[in-house]
Enzyme design. Structure first.
Site, PDB file in Angstrom:
ATOM      1  N   ALA A   1       0.068   3.298   2.832  1.00  0.00           N
ATOM      2  CA  ALA A   1       0.015   4.629   2.235  1.00  0.00           C
ATOM      3  C   ALA A   1       1.389   5.078   1.768  1.00  0.00           C
ATOM      4  CB  ALA A   1      -0.535   5.639   3.250  1.00  0.00           C
ATOM      5  N   CYS A   2       1.470   5.439   0.500  1.00  0.00           N
ATOM      6  CA  CYS A   2       2.660   6.104  -0.032  1.00  0.00           C
ATOM      7  C   CYS A   2       2.195   7.420  -0.645  1.00  0.00           C
ATOM      8  CB  CYS A   2       3.394   5.233  -1.057  1.00  0.00           C
ATOM      9  SG  CYS A   2       2.449   4.829  -2.538  1.00  0.00           S
ATOM     10  N   ASP A   3       3.082   8.175  -1.237  1.00  0.00           N
ATOM     11  CA  ASP A   3       2.716   9.506  -1.696  1.00  0.00           C
ATOM     12  C   ASP A   3       1.651   9.459  -2.777  1.00  0.00           C
ATOM     13  OD1 ASP A   3       3.241  12.445  -1.637  1.00  0.00           O
ATOM     14  OD2 ASP A   3       3.740  12.065  -3.734  1.00  0.00           O
TER      15      ASP A   3
ATOM     16  N   VAL B   1      -1.266   8.951   0.604  1.00  0.00           N
ATOM     17  CA  VAL B   1      -1.230   9.359   2.012  1.00  0.00           C
ATOM     18  C   VAL B   1      -2.255  10.451   2.306  1.00  0.00           C
ATOM     19  CG1 VAL B   1       0.553  11.130   1.724  1.00  0.00           C
ATOM     20  CG2 VAL B   1       0.331   9.935   3.919  1.00  0.00           C
TER      21      VAL B   1
END
Length: 419
Positions: free
Chosen positions: A336-338, A369
């Site tokens: 998960a990233c932004d 995320v």
């Protein structure tokens, strides 16, 4: 690699709340980047000052930026709140601010889209279990149509004039800043916004509409290049190249957006930004790197000394390792990233390959995320996003990483699974 076993999930810091807001706004824009690129290419090629001017094809430019893009953003915002049904109502509500406006209504779309999704969601919750059998489709369609229509009318009558005035006011302020030669000072607002993940909202919600207005008048605009300027980031990356680990930049996209005959000024602006940020970042990054190395060395030395002392007393010693202890094999691992489209996708590819080579049949995905699947067992994310990830999937093991491209992290994780 660090395993976050306990993170406060109630409330959250102001920084996390701002990041969540910025992530939500970005989630409305990023899935539609392809549409923005399509509009940008058509504009760059076919407007009167474009590369191959074509009066007939240039007619696509206005409707796409005025209606298509805002409505797509509104649909996506509604969908984030309440799936496809929320997206449909959000798109109808967004049409109310887009139609009749003299400027592209991206900000209005970011308001009306989620609002439409929220309203229809609350309606469905209110009538759940109260609709007679056989009337479900009728109620669903008419409720969405009626509520969407009401929101569109309200947006057209009340929200659109306010948003239009705000956009025109921002345009006047930006023009004044430009005329006074104070344009570089805008970076004081843009760069902190990037830290809070508000860059997409700033770029597409404020600067892009201002840029479009200038394009209509002059055929080009510097506002498209302010938030996207890779110069400051390039300077910081150069500092990391010398003293740490860099990540890829976006200089090719900037070159592609340069207007006809304006490539050299754009490159000069990038170079200046890179030089300034490099000079500022270098001593900071160098000092942080040295302090980090020193802290790691001291920690390692203490563990060795402690281990030797314990061994001298005949005690059994296990040296600490950076690994995630799992009672059972995970079924789903999520990176998960932004935005869920860049670094997380690269991390996913690396770990999936290593798991396959090790003989593990474990599903690996990447995600924004804010949209981590509820069934995720393990979530790899960056340190500053860990709290948000824990709020979305409190039951999952949150593994924080500094760099999604660090193979050693995944090697250690695979080893922990083997044990």
């Amino acid at each position: 690699m660090q395993n976050v076993n306990a993170i406060t999930t109630k409330g959250g810091s102001l920084r996390v709340k701002l990041q969540r807001l910025g992530g939500f706004l970005a989630g409305m824009v990023i899935p539609n980047i392809g549409a923005f690129i399509a509009w940008g290419l058509i504009t760059a090629f076919f407007i009167p000052t474009g590369w191959v001017p074509n009066e007939h094809l240039a007619k696509l430019v206005g409707p796409m930026i005025m209606y298509l893009l805002p409505i797509l953003i509104g649909y996506t915002g509604g969908k984030l709140v309440y799936d496809v049904r929320g997206g449909v109502v959000g798109a109808v509500a967004t049409a109310g601010v887009a139609i009749g406006s003299s400027v592209p209504m991206f900000i209005g779309a970011m308001i009306m889209g989620p609002l439409g999704g929220y309203v229809i969601k609350k309606f469905d919750e209110a009538v759940e279990g109260k609709v007679p059998a056989g009337f479900e489709m009728l109620v669903n369609n008419f409720s969405a149509g009626i509520l969407g229509g009401i929101l569109a009318i309200l947006a057209f009558l009340f929200v659109e004039p306010v948003m239009n005035a705000i956009s025109l006011g921002l345009g006047a302020a930006a023009q004044w800043v430009t005329d006074k030669g104070l344009l570089p000072l805008i970076a004081l607002f843009i760069e902190p916004g990037k830290v809070l993940f508000l860059n997409n909202a700033i770029n597409h919600g404020i600067l892009a509409p201002l840029g479009v207005a200038q394009v209509k008048e002059f055929g080009k605009s510097i506002f498209f290049l302010l938030e996207t300027n890779p110069g400051p980031g390039l300077g910081v990356l150069l500092a990391y190249w010398l003293f740490g680990t860099p990540s890829p930049g976006s200089i090719f996209a900037e070159i592609a957006m340069a207007p006809k005959g304006g490539l050299l000024p754009v490159l000069a602006g990038i170079a200046v930004g890179a030089l300034v940020s490099f000079l500022i970042a270098s001593p900071i990054v160098k000092r942080a790197s040295e302090e980090s190395m020193s802290a790691e060395s001291m920690s390692f030395a203490r563990s060795i000394v402690s281990g030797l002392k314990a061994q001298s007393k005949g005690e059994k010693v296990e040296m600490p390792k950076a690994e995630v202890k799992m009672d059972t094999l995970p079924k789903l691992i999520v990176f998960a990233c932004d935005a869920g489209m860049g670094s997380s996708a690269m991390g996913e590819t690396i770990l999936r390959k290593k798991l396959k080579e090790a003989g593990f049949d474990i599903q690996v995905k990447h995600s924004a995320v804010n949209q981590i699947p509820k069934e995720a067992d393990v979530v790899f994310t960056q340190e500053n996003l860990a709290e948000r990830a824990a709020q979305v999937v409190p039951h999952a093991k949150i593994v924080t990483v500094k760099n999604f491209l660090d193979n050693t992290v995944y090697d250690e994780f695979v080893k922990s699974l083997r044990k």
